[in-house]
Write an enzyme that holds these catalytic residues in place. Structure first.
Site, PDB file in Angstrom:
ATOM      1  N   VAL A  63       0.811  -1.230   0.000  1.00 24.48           N
ATOM      2  CA  VAL A  63       0.000   0.000   0.000  1.00 24.48           C
ATOM      3  C   VAL A  63       0.840   1.274   0.000  1.00 24.48           C
ATOM      4  CG1 VAL A  63      -2.208  -0.790   0.971  1.00 24.48           C
ATOM      5  CG2 VAL A  63      -0.332  -0.185   2.529  1.00 24.48           C
ATOM      6  N   TYR A 156       2.137   4.331  16.350  1.00 25.88           N
ATOM      7  CA  TYR A 156       0.860   3.741  15.930  1.00 25.88           C
ATOM      8  C   TYR A 156      -0.299   4.700  16.233  1.00 25.88           C
ATOM      9  CZ  TYR A 156      -2.995   0.364  15.595  1.00 25.88           C
ATOM     10  OH  TYR A 156      -4.168  -0.283  15.259  1.00 25.88           O
ATOM     11  N   LYS A 160      -3.114   6.578  13.753  1.00 25.80           N
ATOM     12  CA  LYS A 160      -4.549   6.303  13.866  1.00 25.80           C
ATOM     13  C   LYS A 160      -5.337   7.601  14.112  1.00 25.80           C
ATOM     14  CE  LYS A 160      -4.140   2.340  12.603  1.00 25.80           C
ATOM     15  NZ  LYS A 160      -4.894   1.749  11.490  1.00 25.80           N
ATOM     16  N   ILE A 189      -9.389  -6.638  18.737  1.00 31.52           N
ATOM     17  CA  ILE A 189     -10.056  -7.594  17.851  1.00 31.52           C
ATOM     18  C   ILE A 189      -9.082  -8.756  17.640  1.00 31.52           C
ATOM     19  CG2 ILE A 189     -11.066  -7.945  15.538  1.00 31.52           C
ATOM     20  CD1 ILE A 189     -12.639  -5.840  17.177  1.00 31.52           C
TER      21      ILE A 189
END
Ligand code: NAD
Length: 259
Positions: A63, A156, A160, A189
């Site tokens: 990506v 991180y 975000k 998750i």
């Protein structure tokens, strides 16, 4: 099916939230471009989509690499004729470490995949969405938005938070093209993401808090599943959410409210 005749792109579709989203969108009738950098994983997702009677287009790309993103999205347009839905999901946890131990190249790698990757996904796909309108969903996190307590996750959390800023900025910019732009912010998750996380110096960065009955109220502490996020992504991708744009939706069972 609510997404019949629609074409979707899902990045990071080889595992976890991306795989579940690709399957959910395919089940709702969309042709799905499954994009990622690990061919063997993408082949499995594509085969699962075909097994439920759906159509997948396998797109192998990093990506953060402009050339491979351009050629993948061109392939999707050549094969499927249009693009309506973009799920910018690919991401890494990267290195979690004390700020004075986090190496510049480790910082750069998290920014590269999570932020440059999101930017490039949108940069390359928005011209096609402008043709007919569409829906973008960026997979952000509770980290950097509701919570700041994951030990050492500074790079991180920064990516975000920035993703939610991008979503709000672009909701205004792209509204005139009938393109909606939203984010989902998952809590914990159960996926493969922790296998690729490097943690150093946790003693130094951990925040000393303890929750008596688990830190996810709705499940009593059990992590969510990728499908819990995928069903919200389906809602945001579909016309069911036609008046929703520029919004982060927390999919965390209330976890982020405790921090
Ligand atoms: P995962 O590791 O199971 O899946 C990530 C996918 O992205 C993998 O298929 C991987 O191959 C792909 N990927 C990674 N780097 C890539 C690159 N440079 N180019 C192309 N593909 C690449 O993880 P996941 O938990 O499903 O994560 C998906 C998204 O959800 C991430 O953006 C992550 O930050 C976010 N998220 C996850 C959680 C969680 O608890 N799992 C919580 C909040 C947010």
């Amino acid at each position: 099916m609510e997404l019949r005749s629609k074409v979707a792109l899902v990045t990071g579709a080889g595992s976890g939230i991306g795989r579940a989203s690709a399957l959910t969108l395919a089940e709702a009738g969309a042709v799905v471009g499954v994009l990622g950098h690990t061919r063997s994983e993408l082949e499995k997702t594509a085969a699962e989509i075909e097994a439920i009677g759906g159509t997948a287009v396998l797109l192998e790309a990093d990506v953060a690499d402009e050339a491979s993103m351009r050629s993948s999205i061109s392939t999707l347009i050549e094969t499927s004729g249009r693009l309506d839905i973009v799920i910018a999901n690919a991401g890494i946890n990267g290195v979690w470490a004390p700020i004075d131990d986090l190496k510049p190249e480790e910082w750069d790698q998290t920014i590269r995949v999570n932020l440059r990757g999101t930017y490039l996904t949108l940069n390359v796909s928005v011209p096609y969405l402008k043709r007919h309108g569409g829906s973008v969903v960026v997979v952000s996190s509770i980290n950097g938005n509701r919570t700041f307590s994951t030990p050492g996750a500074t790079a991180y959390a920064a990516t975000k938070a920035a993703q939610v800023a991008i979503v709000q900025q672009l909701a205004l910019e792209l509204g005139r093209h009938r393109i909606r732009v939203n984010a989902v912010c998952p809590g914990a998750i159960e996926t493969d993401i922790n296998d690729n996380t490097k943690v150093r110096g946790k003693d130094e960065t951990a925040v000393p808090v303890e929750y008596p009955a688990g830190d996810i109220p709705i499940t009593g502490g059990k992590s969510g599943e990728s499908e819990d996020v995928a069903s919200v992504i389906l809602f945001l991708a579909s016309d069911q959410s036609r008046h929703v744009t520029g919004t982060p939706v927390y999919v965390d069972g209330g976890q982020g409210l405790l921090r």
